[in-house]
Design a protein around this motif. Structure first.
Motif, PDB file in Angstrom:
ATOM      1  N   UNK A 151       0.968  -1.217  -0.062  1.00 33.50           N
ATOM      2  CA  UNK A 151       0.145  -0.049   0.099  1.00 33.50           C
ATOM      3  C   UNK A 151       0.986   1.285   0.070  1.00 33.50           C
ATOM      4  N   UNK A 152       0.099   2.344  -0.190  1.00 33.93           N
ATOM      5  CA  UNK A 152       0.863   3.810  -0.322  1.00 33.93           C
ATOM      6  C   UNK A 152       1.216   3.932   1.127  1.00 33.93           C
ATOM      7  N   UNK A 157       5.974   5.244   4.903  1.00 30.95           N
ATOM      8  CA  UNK A 157       6.753   5.114   6.050  1.00 30.95           C
ATOM      9  C   UNK A 157       8.083   4.816   5.921  1.00 30.95           C
ATOM     10  N   UNK A 158       8.485   4.051   4.758  1.00 35.84           N
ATOM     11  CA  UNK A 158       9.879   3.566   4.362  1.00 35.84           C
ATOM     12  C   UNK A 158      10.556   4.805   3.614  1.00 35.84           C
ATOM     13  N   UNK A 159       9.824   5.595   2.920  1.00 32.31           N
ATOM     14  CA  UNK A 159      10.193   7.114   2.307  1.00 32.31           C
ATOM     15  C   UNK A 159      10.753   7.852   3.398  1.00 32.31           C
ATOM     16  N   UNK A 160       9.937   7.962   4.573  1.00 29.96           N
ATOM     17  CA  UNK A 160      10.261   8.915   5.552  1.00 29.96           C
ATOM     18  C   UNK A 160      11.509   8.545   6.463  1.00 29.96           C
ATOM     19  N   UNK A 183      -0.594   3.999  -6.158  1.00 26.74           N
ATOM     20  CA  UNK A 183       0.031   5.112  -5.453  1.00 26.74           C
ATOM     21  C   UNK A 183       1.420   4.740  -4.912  1.00 26.74           C
ATOM     22  N   UNK A 184       1.539   3.577  -4.572  1.00 29.49           N
ATOM     23  CA  UNK A 184       2.764   3.256  -3.847  1.00 29.49           C
ATOM     24  C   UNK A 184       3.806   3.123  -4.890  1.00 29.49           C
TER      25      UNK A 184
END
Length: 229
Positions: A151-152, A157-160, A183-184
């Motif tokens: 999911x997005x 969370x990983x991007x952050x 979206x993800x």
């Protein structure tokens, strides 16, 4: 009306004249060929042979292309089947075992200082390693059922954390499911996160080198690589 009748008569007369002249031309050609047969027949024979050879060559080319296409399709099916056979063993792993297995794949491909967190609350850094060229690799592992999608929210969370928290040079999101949501995947591409879905993971498991998979980033799965905005 009279003009129309005249046009019809003219057309009929023209057609008759064309038929007559066509017949005359055919007779003349036949007479000429009969009188020059010794010179004509080699040309006709060569033209016929060329036509036969050309037709045979075209048929062989089509058969070759069809055989090559069938072989490529068969190879693709066999590769997909082989990936799934290997992935069946991966599917049997627990999420902790899956993280350890991903770390083993990293070591196989020459990564150094490979560390597995093996715990929750690791802020997305399930595996941390250094690629052979020295870049820091941070991996998020998601052991999902094949029919699910990343999911997005998972990707956000990983991007952050991947770069701000862990200082990743290469951030890799690897999952056992078949696709990332639209979206993800769009977020991953915009933020330079490598999205490794089930098909690409299967290739990694079967021996493809990690650095050859990184440029593919999300391609080849159930979700298009370039989502529309």
């Amino acid at each position: 009306m009279a003009a129309r009748r005249r046009r019809r008569r003219l057309k009929k007369r023209t057609r008759k004249q064309l038929k007559v002249w066509g017949a005359v031309a055919a007779v003349v050609a036949a007479v000429w060929v009969a009188g020059n047969w010794a010179r004509v027949w080699p040309v006709l024979a060569a033209a016929t042979a060329a036509a036969v050879l050309g037709g045979a060559g075209w048929a062989l080319l089509r058969a070759h292309r069809r055989a090559v296409g069938q072989d490529l399709a068969w190879r693709a099916q066999e590769e997909a089947r082989a990936r799934e056979l290997s992935m069946a063993q991966v599917d049997a792993l627990t999420w902790q075992e899956f993280e350890t297995y991903v770390a083993q794949l990293c070591r196989r491909d020459g990564c150094r200082q490979v560390v597995v967190s093996g715990r929750s609350g690791d802020l997305g850094a399930d595996v941390v390693a250094y690629l052979p060229d020295g870049r820091k690799l941070v991996i998020q592992c998601k052991k999902y059922a094949p029919h699910r999608s990343v999911s997005s929210q998972d990707m956000q969370k990983f991007v952050g954390t991947a770069r701000l928290e862990h200082g990743a040079d290469v951030a890799l999101f690897v999952t056992t499911c078949r696709a990332f949501t639209r979206d993800a995947l769009g977020l991953a591409l915009r933020q330079d996160i490598v999205a490794l879905h089930r098909d690409l993971l299967g290739s990694w498991v079967k021996g493809a080198h990690l650095e050859s998979l990184i440029p593919l980033n999300g391609s080849g799965g159930g979700t298009r690589r370039r989502p529309s905005t």
